[in-house]
Structure formats: structure tokens, C-alpha cells
Design an enzyme around this catalytic site. Structure first.
Site, mmCIF file in Angstrom:
data_model
loop_
_atom_site.group_PDB
_atom_site.id
_atom_site.type_symbol
_atom_site.label_atom_id
_atom_site.label_comp_id
_atom_site.label_asym_id
_atom_site.label_seq_id
_atom_site.Cartn_x
_atom_site.Cartn_y
_atom_site.Cartn_z
ATOM 1 N N SER A 124 0.819 -1.207 0.000
ATOM 2 C CA SER A 124 0.000 0.000 0.000
ATOM 3 C C SER A 124 0.854 1.259 0.000
ATOM 4 O O SER A 124 0.336 2.341 -0.275
ATOM 5 C CB SER A 124 -0.966 0.005 1.178
ATOM 6 O OG SER A 124 -0.326 -0.381 2.342
ATOM 7 N N HIS A 145 -3.836 -3.872 -5.399
ATOM 8 C CA HIS A 145 -3.968 -3.301 -4.060
ATOM 9 C C HIS A 145 -5.390 -3.502 -3.552
ATOM 10 O O HIS A 145 -6.316 -2.783 -3.945
ATOM 11 C CB HIS A 145 -3.596 -1.808 -4.081
ATOM 12 C CG HIS A 145 -3.620 -1.174 -2.740
ATOM 13 N ND1 HIS A 145 -4.129 0.082 -2.503
ATOM 14 C CD2 HIS A 145 -3.203 -1.627 -1.529
ATOM 15 C CE1 HIS A 145 -4.025 0.368 -1.221
ATOM 16 N NE2 HIS A 145 -3.466 -0.650 -0.607
ATOM 17 N N GLU A 157 -7.331 -1.774 -6.505
ATOM 18 C CA GLU A 157 -6.591 -0.869 -7.383
ATOM 19 C C GLU A 157 -5.580 -1.704 -8.172
ATOM 20 O O GLU A 157 -4.772 -2.424 -7.574
ATOM 21 C CB GLU A 157 -5.857 0.196 -6.564
ATOM 22 C CG GLU A 157 -6.797 1.146 -5.838
ATOM 23 C CD GLU A 157 -6.078 2.219 -5.014
ATOM 24 O OE1 GLU A 157 -6.679 3.262 -4.747
ATOM 25 O OE2 GLU A 157 -4.909 2.004 -4.616
ATOM 26 N N ASN A 195 -5.569 5.991 -0.905
ATOM 27 C CA ASN A 195 -4.796 6.488 0.236
ATOM 28 C C ASN A 195 -4.314 7.925 0.039
ATOM 29 O O ASN A 195 -4.014 8.614 1.008
ATOM 30 C CB ASN A 195 -3.614 5.562 0.552
ATOM 31 C CG ASN A 195 -4.078 4.326 1.302
ATOM 32 O OD1 ASN A 195 -5.164 4.309 1.891
ATOM 33 N ND2 ASN A 195 -3.287 3.278 1.266
HETATM 34 P P1 NAI Z 1 0.341 -9.293 8.134
HETATM 35 O O1 NAI Z 1 1.428 -8.937 9.063
HETATM 36 O O2 NAI Z 1 -1.018 -9.587 8.663
HETATM 37 O O3 NAI Z 1 0.799 -10.575 7.262
HETATM 38 C C1 NAI Z 1 2.033 -10.659 6.606
HETATM 39 C C2 NAI Z 1 2.365 -12.139 6.470
HETATM 40 O O4 NAI Z 1 3.504 -12.256 5.618
HETATM 41 C C3 NAI Z 1 2.722 -12.813 7.795
HETATM 42 O O5 NAI Z 1 1.950 -13.976 7.961
HETATM 43 C C4 NAI Z 1 4.217 -13.141 7.642
HETATM 44 O O6 NAI Z 1 4.572 -14.362 8.282
HETATM 45 C C5 NAI Z 1 4.350 -13.253 6.144
HETATM 46 N N1 NAI Z 1 5.696 -13.013 5.646
HETATM 47 C C6 NAI Z 1 6.558 -12.045 6.041
HETATM 48 N N2 NAI Z 1 7.681 -12.129 5.305
HETATM 49 C C7 NAI Z 1 7.527 -13.155 4.444
HETATM 50 C C8 NAI Z 1 8.342 -13.734 3.417
HETATM 51 N N3 NAI Z 1 9.554 -13.239 3.153
HETATM 52 N N4 NAI Z 1 7.848 -14.759 2.710
HETATM 53 C C9 NAI Z 1 6.621 -15.265 2.969
HETATM 54 N N5 NAI Z 1 5.812 -14.778 3.939
HETATM 55 C C10 NAI Z 1 6.262 -13.735 4.660
HETATM 56 O O7 NAI Z 1 0.295 -8.125 7.068
HETATM 57 P P2 NAI Z 1 -0.943 -7.623 6.173
HETATM 58 O O8 NAI Z 1 -1.728 -6.626 6.920
HETATM 59 O O9 NAI Z 1 -1.629 -8.822 5.618
HETATM 60 O O10 NAI Z 1 -0.182 -6.842 5.019
HETATM 61 C C11 NAI Z 1 0.459 -7.501 3.970
HETATM 62 C C12 NAI Z 1 0.714 -6.529 2.827
HETATM 63 O O11 NAI Z 1 -0.515 -5.968 2.405
HETATM 64 C C13 NAI Z 1 1.613 -5.358 3.165
HETATM 65 O O12 NAI Z 1 2.385 -5.037 2.036
HETATM 66 C C14 NAI Z 1 0.632 -4.250 3.466
HETATM 67 O O13 NAI Z 1 1.161 -2.966 3.252
HETATM 68 C C15 NAI Z 1 -0.444 -4.540 2.439
HETATM 69 N N6 NAI Z 1 -1.764 -4.019 2.760
HETATM 70 C C16 NAI Z 1 -2.271 -4.099 4.019
HETATM 71 C C17 NAI Z 1 -3.534 -3.604 4.298
HETATM 72 C C18 NAI Z 1 -4.116 -3.707 5.669
HETATM 73 O O14 NAI Z 1 -5.088 -3.002 5.957
HETATM 74 N N7 NAI Z 1 -3.586 -4.550 6.551
HETATM 75 C C19 NAI Z 1 -4.360 -2.961 3.248
HETATM 76 C C20 NAI Z 1 -3.760 -2.992 1.935
HETATM 77 C C21 NAI Z 1 -2.500 -3.472 1.727
#
Ligand code: NAI
Length: 502
Positions: A124, A145, A157, A195
Site C-alpha cells: 500500500s 492493491h 486498485e 490512500n
Molecule cells: P500481516 O502482518 O497480517 O501478514 C504478513 C504475512 O507475511 C505474515 O503472515 C508473515 O509471516 C508473512 N511473511 C513475512 N515475510 C515473508 C516472506 N519473506 N515470505 C513469505 N511470507 C512472509 O500483514 P498484512 O496486513 O496482511 O499486510 C500484507 C501486505 O498488504 C503489506 O504489504 C501491506 O502494506 C499490504 N496491505 C495491508 C492492508 C491492511 O489493511 N492490513 C491494506 C492494503 C495493503
């Protein structure tokens, strides 16, 4: 889109956190095979259980057929090695928001997947171009996104980086549709569309409170009741969390090289620094009790003095005169030298209005007639206003069944100011070709739950009115923050809708 989309049957999802599991869920309910991988042991299995529970809940609520849920479950495979994503037609990455880590995963994926496999990031705040710069074949890399929670939020997006092929964009749009989302194509830019577009509503509200014009509760009440937003800006910031919305504000402001229109306020940073993040910490702009109920101070003016029945108009103004008469007031065009004088400025504060018209500022009261007027009215006064006249006017508006928000002097009151900033940012997004005018409105309504898009808002207020409010704000404050977008200015000059394409 000239290029035909390629067929996607197998989707790899890397990262099984909040977003990854949502993406996997809409992937399988959209009829695709999903391979779900997470680096943390047990995370994918936990995610699968959560997805299955979600599907069961949808069945229980009658929103999904039993057979469809069973088939969707069959389409989900948990894998414990990135290499298992080799057969994927598309991999969506949703791991930790860290550029170096994402680049490394994309580099590894390039060596694993086939030459036609597309790679998408759900980032994001990072640029897709920055992630793609680590890769050899950048034409197949774009952004997808999604919004949280993915199965509920309809918008996705589709981010086009400078090197993204048309075919990749067309395919990501199709995938988004198959996942049951509404895709909007957006240029690779800081904060992408939603955003960025969401900054104006909250940041102008912060500005208003920082200037001492009104309280958060007053701003929220006005934006909900007189301007139709589902949530006030402060309730919204408390809900998303100030630990989330402050850094987004910073990223966007910095990304646009400190454009004043995108600056947030020290008050925003103060709350972040103090750890008052909103609902999640029990305190933000509001305090929350143990059941999560906000303690909201009253936004309403009170008055115990007798109502004033007669007012003078500051200048001939049919709309204002009609409103005041409909509220039971006797309206005169002549000032008796004692009673209140009422005006309805656009973008001008009471002090400037009084000075320009050489009126007695102590008896001058301004009403915002730009928003909805059936429930709540906003009244503004200059420094030194007579309290007895103010109280009398409030009492008369109460008698007419209106709640009244009395604020300190402000060019554009609360509502005109915030609405004009939302509309102006929408216009600027159209001007810099971030997305098409229709897609800007579509994305802002779906992604932020706004009742209308920013360009439709400009049309509803009147493009010329929005331009005038901003012009006044810019002149009175001397702040480039209120610089009208050229998109808005040209359409105001030519009497066109804000949705008119170039
Ligand atoms: P989260 O922390 O809930 O999940 C991330 C997951 O990725 C974890 O389970 C972790 O173990 C795993 N992970 C970390 N490094 C890794 C790797 N090298 N290989 C494989 N798995 C790995 O995070 P979330 O909230 O799901 O966010 C994920 C992405 O989505 C980020 O880029 C964030 O900016 C984006 N995003 C998040 C939003 C939100 O509201 N939480 C909205 C839109 C985008």
C-alpha cells in the site's frame, strides 16, 4: 485496454496474514486454484482454517451455496515452500511492508515461476516500480492493491508501473473481476488513489481543530449531519488508528514533494507520539469506555435566552432570506443598528466579510447554507461578537427544530472547507492522470465508503462554488494549501462538470 487478458487459473499467494488470507479467499470463491504460502511455520494452515470458517459462515448466512463452498475449499492448497508456486499463472505477494524483503521474494519468484506468470504486489505504500527494479522481466509486474477486509471491500486498485505491460494490466483487471472486486486502474504513485484521495477529509478537519475553530465532536457532527458522510473525520481516524493514518499522511506528503495541500498537522503527530492511537488504545481524539463506546462531548450550542425574531440580511441574498423565513424569522433588508445581521459567505470568514462590507462585526453572524440544512446548522462569528445576540439566534434556530454548531471564525466554516478540499484533491488526481474521472469517483466511494466521489461532490456543490471557496481560503490564509487544481479552475472558468474529461 487494447491488449487481451491472459487466462489465469492458478494463483499463488505469498503471505497468509490479514490480507493474504482475504486474497486467497476471493481467489477460490472466484473459481481459481490458490496456492497459499507463508514463511512463518503454521501461518498458512491457520489462514486456511480461518478462510474455511469464513466460508462456513457465508453458507450459514445464506450468502454462499453449500456446494459452492465445498468446491471453493477444494481449490485451496497450502504449500510450505515458495518453489511450490512454480505452476502459478499469477503470484500475488502480501508479505511484510518492507522493500528489501519484497524485492528478495520477487527475485526468488522470477527463478521459480514460468515466463508467462504475472507477479503482483499488494503493497500500500511502496512503489511497484521499486519492487520491480529488482527483477529481470518487469513487464509482467504490477500492483493488485486490495482493501481490508478483502472479502468485504469491493475495490481493488490495479497499479500500472512505468514498465508494466498493457497485457499485464488487462489481465490483473480480469482477475480482479473474477475475484468479485471492482478493479480501477491507477498509476504507480505515492498512496496510489484511495490512500491519497482520503487525505483531504481528515487532514483539513485536523487543520480546523488545530486552528481552534471547532472541536472534533463539532466537526464530526457537521460532516455527518450536514454533509452526508457516514463517519466524521475524527471518528474515522480513531477507527483506522492514528498509528496507521499518520504514517500514510507522511508517506503521501513526502511522496508529492511536500505539496502543502497534502500536509497534515502537528496535532496528528502529537497523538501518534503520545500513543493515543484511537479505539485500539481506548483513547484517540475521543475516549472509549470498556465496551468501546466513545465519550463524545456535545457538539450542540445551548442557549437559555429568549429567541430573537428579527434579523437583518447583510446583503440581498434570496437563498439565505428564504431559509431564515422558513425557520420562522422575520427578515429585513435594513439594519436597525441593534439586532443581528446575518450573512452566508462562500469561503470567506466573518471578519473579512465585515471588513469588506464595513458592517458591525459584533452583530454579524454567518450561516453555512452550502450543506444540508434540515437537521444541523453551522453558525460562525467574528472575534468580539455579542454573546446575547448569538444566544438569541441559537434559541430561534432551536425553536425551528435545528441543532446548531457554533464555531469560531473560519474561511469556509467546517463543511465548505472540508468538502472543497476533498473535491479539489479529486480534481488534482484527475489532472495528474492518476485514473479516469469516473474511476476516481468509483474508487473513493468503494474504498472509503464516501457517499459520493470527489468529482460528483464538486458538481453537487457547483464547480464554481468550490473554486470560489478555495480562492477565498487561499487569499485569506495566504496558504498554498488551498491552491485550486487546474482541473477545477478550468472547469469553473468554462462552466463544465468536474467529470468532463480533458
Ligand atoms: P500481516 O502482518 O497480517 O501478514 C504478513 C504475512 O507475511 C505474515 O503472515 C508473515 O509471516 C508473512 N511473511 C513475512 N515475510 C515473508 C516472506 N519473506 N515470505 C513469505 N511470507 C512472509 O500483514 P498484512 O496486513 O496482511 O499486510 C500484507 C501486505 O498488504 C503489506 O504489504 C501491506 O502494506 C499490504 N496491505 C495491508 C492492508 C491492511 O489493511 N492490513 C491494506 C492494503 C495493503
Amino acid at each position: 485496454m487494447s491488449e487481451a487478458a491472459q487466462t489465469i487459473e492458478i494463483v499463488g499467494v505469498v503471505g497468509a496474514g490479514a490480507m493474504g488470507r482475504g486474497i486467497a479467499q476471493v481467489g477460490i470463491t472466484g473459481g481459481m486454484q490458490v496456492l497459499l504460502y507463508d514463511a512463518a511455520p503454521g501461518a498458512s494452515v491457520k489462514a486456511r482454517d480461518a478462510i474455511f470458517a469464513q466460508l462456513d459462515q457465508m453458507v450459514a448466512k445464506g450468502r454462499l451455496e453449500v456446494d459452492a463452498a465445498a468446491a471453493a475449499k477444494q481449490r485451496l492448497t497450502v504449500v510450505d515452500d515458495l518453489k511450490a508456486l512454480a505452476p502459478a499463472d499469477l503470484v500475488v505477494e502480501a508479505i511484510v511492508e518492507n522493500l528489501a524483503v519484497k524485492q528478495e521474494v520477487f527475485r526468488q519468484l522470477e527463478a521459480i515461476v514460468g515466463p508467462d506468470c504475472l507477479l503482483a504486489s499488494n503493497t500500500s505504500s511502496l512503489r511497484i516500480a521499486s519492487i520491480a527494479s529488482a527483477c529481470q522481466h518487469r513487464g509482467r509486474i504490477g500492483g493488485l492493491h486490495f482493501f481490508n477486509p478483502v472479502p468485504v471491500m469491493k475495490l481493488v486498485e490495479v497499479i500500472r508501473a512505468p514498465s508494466t505491460d498493457d497485457r499485464t494490466v488487462a489481465t490483473l483487471v480480469e482477475v480482479g473481476k473474477r475475484m468479485g472486486r471492482v478493479p480501477v486502474v491507477v498509476q504507480d504513485s505515492p498512496g496510489f488513489l484511495v490512500n491519497l484521495g482520503g487525505r483531504a477529509y481528515t487532514q483539513e478537519a485536523l487543520r480546523i481543530v488545530s486552528e481552534g475553530v471547532a472541536t472534533p465532536a463539532q466537526v464530526d457532527a457537521v460532516m455527518r449531519e450536514a454533509w452526508g458522510f457516514r463517519m466524521g473525520p475524527f471518528e474515522l481516524m480513531d477507527l483506522t488508528g492514528i498509528d496507521v493514518n499518520f504514517p500514510v499522511s507522511q508517506i503521501v506528503h513526502e511522496g508529492y514533494f511536500y505539496d502543502r495541500r497534502l500536509a497534515t498537522s502537528p496535532l496528528h503527530q502529537l497523538l501518534r507520539e503520545s500513543g493515543q492511537f484511537g479505539r485500539k488504545t481506548g483513547r484517540g481524539f475521543y475516549e472509549y469506555d470498556s465496551e468501546g463506546k466513545a465519550k463524545v462531548p456535545s457538539p450542540d450550542a445551548i442557549s437559555s435566552t429568549p429567541p430573537i425574531r428579527r434579523v437583518a440580511l447583510a446583503e440581498a441574498d434570496d437563498a439565505l432570506g428564504e431559509l431564515l423565513r422558513s425557520l420562522g424569522l422575520e427578515v429585513s433588508n435594513f439594519d436597525d443598528g441593534e439586532g443581528p445581521i446575518v450573512c452566508a459567505p462562500l469561503g470567506e470568514d466573518c471578519s473579512s466579510y465585515a471588513a469588506r462590507k464595513q458592517l458591525d462585526h459584533r452583530r454579524l453572524f454567518a450561516l453555512d447554507i452550502a450543506g444540508k440544512l434540515d437537521k444541523r446548522l453551522t453558525m460562525m462569528r467574528a472575534p468580539g461578537a455579542r454573546q446575547n445576540l448569538l444566544d438569541g439566534l441559537v434559541a430561534s434556530l432551536h425553536d425551528a427544530g435545528r441543532a446548531v454548531t457554533v464555531i469560531h471564525d473560519s474561511p469556509g466554516f467546517i463543511g465548505q472547507r472540508i468538502a472543497a478540499m476533498v473535491a479539489n484533491l479529486g480534481c488534482e488526481m484527475a489532472q495528474i492522470r492518476l485514473a479516469s474521472p469516473e474511476d476516481i469517483d468509483r474508487a473513493m466511494t468503494l474504498g472509503l465508503n464516501y457517499p459520493f466521489g470527489p468529482l460528483a461532490l464538486a458538481d453537487a456543490m457547483g464547480v464554481g462554488t468550490v473554486h470560489e471557496v478555495l480562492r477565498q481560503l487561499q487569499e485569506i490564509t495566504g496558504d498554498d494549501r488551498y491552491r485550486p487544481s487546474l482541473w477545477l479552475r478550468r472547469r469553473a472558468q468554462l462552466g463544465l462538470s468536474a467529470l468532463t474529461p480533458d
